[in-house]
Scaffold this active site. Structure first.
Site: not given
Length: 309
Positions: A175, A88, A148, A151
């Protein structure tokens, strides 16, 4: 005089965004990428689509930023996708450098622009763009919540066998895995969703929404979503260009709203020609409020990690 929109990054998301904007025919579009020839070739291809589709938008492809000067809106899609074996922090460091470099060029050449950030990790990259440009908070916005929410609405429409146009619902927070589909404000033609779908099934749909991007990545095997993300960007640009004042879920810098301070997270905003004109407050139920705080904490962890790089 036509509006001018710059899209930085000519990969799938950027190029598809440029196509959607060109076909709206309200702005000339500049497509920027570091890969020599790619933005020029895609811009030429899009220009040659104009006589067929019927738009007059002029497309310019470039590897530099001179042509972007005076842009009304700049969409930043450039960045590295997370690769196998990449941590990450590796992704944060690479994309911080990329987005920071783009933001510096934007601030110098288009000081009055509204910046829409698409690069992941989205919420953290909004902080980079905001810090580097030093623009007012209403002019730096992240695209995530619309995607989002789309979806979420799609899965609900499929479940009920109804038109997606009759499903109203939105997703707040960061997100990522901690995003918060707000069930208490979700309805079908005004009918609360909990009257149509039981809680257990709703939770499955909520989880599929959280996993929505990963599901696409798994199916594609190489690459990630770009049709829906580019459509979400175009909806934001529409609202700004036409001053529609749509209430849309976007990543905005909260300064006390929803109990979140000095952090970009997804919240409902009124989006107009000045950018974020208002963050719309909601009376969330206690569980949703708790989830939003958890999501904000996850964003803060990313931002703090990035600051130490």
């Amino acid at each position: 005089m036509r509006n001018k929109v710059t899209v930085v990054g000519a990969g799938n998301v950027g190029a598809t965004t440029a196509q959607r904007l060109a076909e709206r025919d309200y702005a000339d579009v500049v497509l920027v990428d570091i890969v020599e020839g790619m933005p020029q070739g895609k811009a030429l291809d899009l220009n040659q689509s104009g006589p067929v589709i019927g738009y007059e938008a002029n497309m310019v492809g470039t590897n530099g930023y001179e042509e972007t000067a005076g842009s009304d809106i700049v969409v930043i899609t450039s960045g590295f996708p997370r690769q196998p074996g990449m941590s990450r922090d590796d992704l944060l460091a690479k994309n911080k450098e990329i987005v920071g470099g783009v933001a510096k060029e934007v601030a110098e050449r288009s000081p009055d622009a509204i910046v829409i950030v698409v690069t992941n990790p989205l919420d953290a990259m909004c902080h980079v763009a905001f810090d580097v440009t030093q623009f007012p908070r209403q002019r730096v916005i992240g695209m995530a919540g619309i995607l989002d929410s789309a979806r979420f609405r799609t899965f609900l429409a499929w479940e009920l066998g109804v038109s997606v146009r009759d499903v109203t619902g939105f997703v707040l927070g960061g997100h990522g895995d901690t995003m918060v589909p707000v069930v208490s404000y979700t309805n079908v033609a005004g009918i609360p969703i909990r009257q149509k779908i039981d809680d257990a099934r709703l939770e499955e749909i909520v989880q599929r929404t959280r996993d929505g991007g990963a599901e696409v990545v798994k199916l594609l095997q190489k690459g990630s979503a770009f049709y829906a993300p580019s459509a979400a960007v175009a909806e934001m640009v529409d609202s700004i260009i036409y001053d529609q004042k749509r209430v849309l879920p976007c990543a905005a810098l909260c300064q006390g709203e929803f109990g979140v301070d000095n952090l970009f997270v997804g919240v409902p905003v009124r989006l107009g020609k000045e950018g974020v004109e208002e963050i719309i407050d909601l009376d969330l139920d206690q569980d949703e409020q708790d989830q939003l705080q958890k999501s904000a904490a996850a964003v803060k962890e990313l931002v703090d990690a990035m600051a130490s790089l």
